[in-house]
Design an enzyme around this catalytic site. Structure first.
Site, PDB file in Angstrom:
ATOM      1  N   ASP A  27      54.077  81.648  26.947  1.00  0.00           N
ATOM      2  CA  ASP A  27      55.154  80.644  26.842  1.00  0.00           C
ATOM      3  C   ASP A  27      56.317  81.138  25.983  1.00  0.00           C
ATOM      4  O   ASP A  27      57.023  80.333  25.369  1.00  0.00           O
ATOM      5  CB  ASP A  27      54.615  79.326  26.252  1.00  0.00           C
ATOM      6  CG  ASP A  27      53.341  78.869  26.936  1.00  0.00           C
ATOM      7  OD1 ASP A  27      53.357  78.806  28.172  1.00  0.00           O
ATOM      8  OD2 ASP A  27      52.339  78.602  26.246  1.00  0.00           O
ATOM      9  N   LYS A  30      59.400  84.482  29.103  1.00  0.00           N
ATOM     10  CA  LYS A  30      59.474  85.709  29.900  1.00  0.00           C
ATOM     11  C   LYS A  30      60.320  85.507  31.153  1.00  0.00           C
ATOM     12  O   LYS A  30      61.034  86.410  31.583  1.00  0.00           O
ATOM     13  CB  LYS A  30      58.074  86.167  30.293  1.00  0.00           C
ATOM     14  CG  LYS A  30      57.175  86.545  29.136  1.00  0.00           C
ATOM     15  CD  LYS A  30      55.820  87.015  29.600  1.00  0.00           C
ATOM     16  CE  LYS A  30      54.980  85.912  30.192  1.00  0.00           C
ATOM     17  NZ  LYS A  30      54.609  84.857  29.235  1.00  0.00           N
ATOM     18  N   GLY A  31      60.214  84.304  31.744  1.00  0.00           N
ATOM     19  CA  GLY A  31      60.928  84.052  32.985  1.00  0.00           C
ATOM     20  C   GLY A  31      62.422  84.237  32.851  1.00  0.00           C
ATOM     21  O   GLY A  31      63.086  84.776  33.739  1.00  0.00           O
ATOM     22  N   ALA A  53      49.822  80.897  35.214  1.00  0.00           N
ATOM     23  CA  ALA A  53      51.066  81.273  34.537  1.00  0.00           C
ATOM     24  C   ALA A  53      52.164  80.302  34.950  1.00  0.00           C
ATOM     25  O   ALA A  53      52.187  79.825  36.083  1.00  0.00           O
ATOM     26  CB  ALA A  53      51.456  82.694  34.929  1.00  0.00           C
ATOM     27  N   HIS A  55      56.470  80.019  34.549  1.00  0.00           N
ATOM     28  CA  HIS A  55      57.740  80.504  34.026  1.00  0.00           C
ATOM     29  C   HIS A  55      58.856  79.550  34.455  1.00  0.00           C
ATOM     30  O   HIS A  55      58.950  79.187  35.620  1.00  0.00           O
ATOM     31  CB  HIS A  55      58.048  81.913  34.550  1.00  0.00           C
ATOM     32  CG  HIS A  55      57.055  82.943  34.109  1.00  0.00           C
ATOM     33  ND1 HIS A  55      56.908  84.160  34.738  1.00  0.00           N
ATOM     34  CD2 HIS A  55      56.162  82.932  33.105  1.00  0.00           C
ATOM     35  CE1 HIS A  55      55.964  84.850  34.136  1.00  0.00           C
ATOM     36  NE2 HIS A  55      55.495  84.125  33.142  1.00  0.00           N
ATOM     37  N   THR A  56      59.686  79.152  33.496  1.00  0.00           N
ATOM     38  CA  THR A  56      60.813  78.282  33.795  1.00  0.00           C
ATOM     39  C   THR A  56      62.105  79.077  33.705  1.00  0.00           C
ATOM     40  O   THR A  56      62.337  79.794  32.739  1.00  0.00           O
ATOM     41  CB  THR A  56      60.871  77.102  32.791  1.00  0.00           C
ATOM     42  OG1 THR A  56      59.645  76.377  32.863  1.00  0.00           O
ATOM     43  CG2 THR A  56      62.017  76.165  33.115  1.00  0.00           C
ATOM     44  N   THR A 154      43.297  76.175  32.537  1.00  0.00           N
ATOM     45  CA  THR A 154      44.192  75.341  33.342  1.00  0.00           C
ATOM     46  C   THR A 154      43.466  74.714  34.525  1.00  0.00           C
ATOM     47  O   THR A 154      44.065  73.918  35.262  1.00  0.00           O
ATOM     48  CB  THR A 154      45.360  76.181  33.887  1.00  0.00           C
ATOM     49  OG1 THR A 154      44.828  77.273  34.627  1.00  0.00           O
ATOM     50  CG2 THR A 154      46.230  76.691  32.753  1.00  0.00           C
ATOM     51  N   LYS A 165      35.533  88.509  41.902  1.00  0.00           N
ATOM     52  CA  LYS A 165      36.008  89.884  42.087  1.00  0.00           C
ATOM     53  C   LYS A 165      35.080  90.866  41.363  1.00  0.00           C
ATOM     54  O   LYS A 165      34.682  91.896  41.938  1.00  0.00           O
ATOM     55  CB  LYS A 165      37.431  89.997  41.554  1.00  0.00           C
ATOM     56  CG  LYS A 165      38.019  91.395  41.577  1.00  0.00           C
ATOM     57  CD  LYS A 165      39.425  91.411  40.983  1.00  0.00           C
ATOM     58  CE  LYS A 165      39.990  92.816  40.899  1.00  0.00           C
ATOM     59  NZ  LYS A 165      41.363  92.835  40.338  1.00  0.00           N
ATOM     60  N   THR A 262      42.741  84.680  28.826  1.00  0.00           N
ATOM     61  CA  THR A 262      42.744  84.600  30.277  1.00  0.00           C
ATOM     62  C   THR A 262      41.726  85.591  30.822  1.00  0.00           C
ATOM     63  O   THR A 262      40.995  86.227  30.063  1.00  0.00           O
ATOM     64  CB  THR A 262      44.163  84.853  30.826  1.00  0.00           C
ATOM     65  OG1 THR A 262      44.192  84.528  32.215  1.00  0.00           O
ATOM     66  CG2 THR A 262      44.601  86.294  30.620  1.00  0.00           C
ATOM     67  N   GLY A 325      51.373  70.652  31.599  1.00  0.00           N
ATOM     68  CA  GLY A 325      52.019  69.581  30.857  1.00  0.00           C
ATOM     69  C   GLY A 325      51.398  69.346  29.482  1.00  0.00           C
ATOM     70  O   GLY A 325      51.775  68.412  28.767  1.00  0.00           O
ATOM     71  N   ARG A 326      50.447  70.209  29.094  1.00  0.00           N
ATOM     72  CA  ARG A 326      49.783  70.036  27.796  1.00  0.00           C
ATOM     73  C   ARG A 326      50.726  70.336  26.641  1.00  0.00           C
ATOM     74  O   ARG A 326      51.560  71.236  26.716  1.00  0.00           O
ATOM     75  CB  ARG A 326      48.564  70.962  27.689  1.00  0.00           C
ATOM     76  CG  ARG A 326      47.416  70.571  28.579  1.00  0.00           C
ATOM     77  CD  ARG A 326      46.230  71.502  28.381  1.00  0.00           C
ATOM     78  NE  ARG A 326      46.537  72.865  28.777  1.00  0.00           N
ATOM     79  CZ  ARG A 326      45.684  73.879  28.693  1.00  0.00           C
ATOM     80  NH1 ARG A 326      44.475  73.669  28.206  1.00  0.00           N
ATOM     81  NH2 ARG A 326      46.025  75.087  29.083  1.00  0.00           N
TER      82      ARG A 326
END
Length: 448
Positions: A27, A30-31, A53, A55-56, A154, A165, A262, A325-326
């Protein structure tokens, strides 16, 4: 021979990938950095993570949310490549494309029909199925019941998909777009496997197979050999390639604050394994650092401010997760943590974001050292039990108590804000290349 080597050196320097990675717990913004760099890119890549992930990016007052698509998709001239290190939930991918297309009113050329020319998908993509997402939720319930705490995932199925995998019973995009009858058999076996493990798991196998058959037709024109695609891009005519990291260094499965991490390698090594490229092609690595620290979910957080300061950072920074939204936990900038991220990633430079959130504070603290039981720690501790017991030594710097949002150059920033930036550079011994003072693309100040 010497002239050949000189020419090869020049070509090699042009055929390097630029990488943008998070340097904290995610958060960091990066976006926005990716969006800025993507305007000059020929190819933008995602190499790890999934739709956990978020990104905004804000362009022309329109706010776009990206989870699976690279943020660089806003550059209509760039090709988007999603590599084998990313796990994909296909309904999530197409929903995201549709929503951003509607927001952009034609700016985001990412609809199911329009992405063929600009999107490339690696043959080796691991797939996230609906039952992976359901299992994610069930696992969190089990942790809560057994240990009294969960991991704070999430619930997007990322962990269970990576588990499939690693267990070598997962399915990939190459399975989906090949012989569907063979894919169907494997899918039924995998779904049954999870149903045997989780008795409360409800799986509508027929409905999901029907949906996947439709997606197979839509995706078939996009799928390619990712290794060959990247090899051509790196060794053919010079192209500017941008790699967008997901999550962040302290969420890396190996180097993060395990087990509250993650399920993939979101540090620089994940670029090579997630795209199928040799490390010699990795060029500049930019670390994105928020001007303070945030964390979503549970886990140790040495500089957390569970007080009025934390509330102020949370409200001014609008610290809510893009995906969930947390509410994000907030605290002072932890430079011990960022220095550790630099040790792992070798940052060429730093992008410092959200400096404007600190505008109202009379003084600002920065974490510069850890102690445990009165003994100094030389570095960030790998043992999370130790991390929960550290005492943080702070350096207190004067605030500037005025708005920085209109600043468009370093000289236009208040002297105290300039000193804050220089202090970070001196501590990390890494230059700050960009400073963010707002949400828009224009609010990123370039220092050099």
């Amino acid at each position: 021979f010497m002239r050949y080597n000189e020419l090869k050196y020049i070509l090699d320097s042009r055929m390097k990938m630029t990488v943008v990675l998070g340097a904290q717990w995610g958060d960091e913004g990066k976006g926005k950095v990716v969006d800025l760099l993507a305007m000059d890119a020929d190819i933008v890549c995602r190499c790890q993570g999934g739709n956990n992930a978020g990104h905004t990016v804000v362009v022309d007052s329109v706010e776009y949310d990206f989870h699976l698509l690279p943020s660089g998709v806003l550059n209509k001239k760039a090709v988007s490549f999603i590599g084998n290190g990313v796990v994909i939930h296909l309904p999530g991918l197409f929903d995201e494309a549709k929503k951003n297309l509607e927001k952009g009113k034609g700016r985001v050329n990412a609809s199911a029909d329009a992405i063929h020319k600009r999107h490339v998908i690696c043959f080796l993509w691991p797939l996230v199925f609906n039952f992976h997402q359901a299992v994610d939720g069930l696992q969190e319930q089990q942790r809560e019941q057994q240990e009294g705490k969960n991991l704070g995932t999430t619930k997007k199925g990322i962990g269970p998909a990576y588990s499939s995998k690693a267990a070598r019973n997962g399915l990939r995009i190459c399975d989906l777009v090949s012989d569907f009858k063979v894919f169907e058999e494997k899918f039924r076996m995998l779904a049954t496997h999870f149903q045997m493990m989780y008795r409360n798991l409800n799986v509508d196998i027929e409905a999901e197979l029907q949906q996947l058959k439709i997606y197979a037709e839509k995706l078939r024109p996009l799928v390619t050999d990712g290794v060959y695609f990247m090899h051509k891009a790196l060794t053919g005519p010079s192209k500017r390639i941008l790699v967008e990291g997901a999550n962040a260094a302290l969420l890396d499965i190996d180097f993060g604050t395990y087990p509250f991490v993650t399920s993939s390698n979101c540090t620089v090594g994940g670029v090579c394994t997630g795209l199928g490229v040799p490390p010699s092609h990795v060029g500049r690595v930019y670390g994105v650092v928020k001007a303070y620290t945030t964390r979503v979910g549970v886990g140790a957080f040495p500089t957390e401010q569970d007080n009025e300061t934390g509330d102020l950072l949370q409200s001014r920074g609008r610290e809510f997760g893009v995906t969930t939204g947390r509410r994000r936990r907030c605290g002072w900038l932890d430079l011990i943590l960022v220095r550790y991220a630099h040790m792992v990633n070798g940052f060429s430079a730093i992008a410092l974001t959200k400096l404007d959130i600190l505008d109202t504070l009379p003084e600002i603290k920065v974490g510069v050292a850890y102690e445990v039981d009165g003994h100094p720690l030389p570095s960030f501790p790998a043992n999370m039990d130790v991390l929960t017991r550290v005492t943080v030594e702070y350096k207190t710097l004067p605030g500037w108590q005025c708005s920085t949002e209109a600043a468009r150059s370093f000289d236009e920033l208040p002297s105290q804000a300039q000193n804050y930036i220089r202090f970070i550079e001196d501590f990390l011994q890494v230059p700050v290349k960009w400073v963010g003072v707002g949400k828009s693309r224009e609010s990123m100040i370039k220092l050099f």
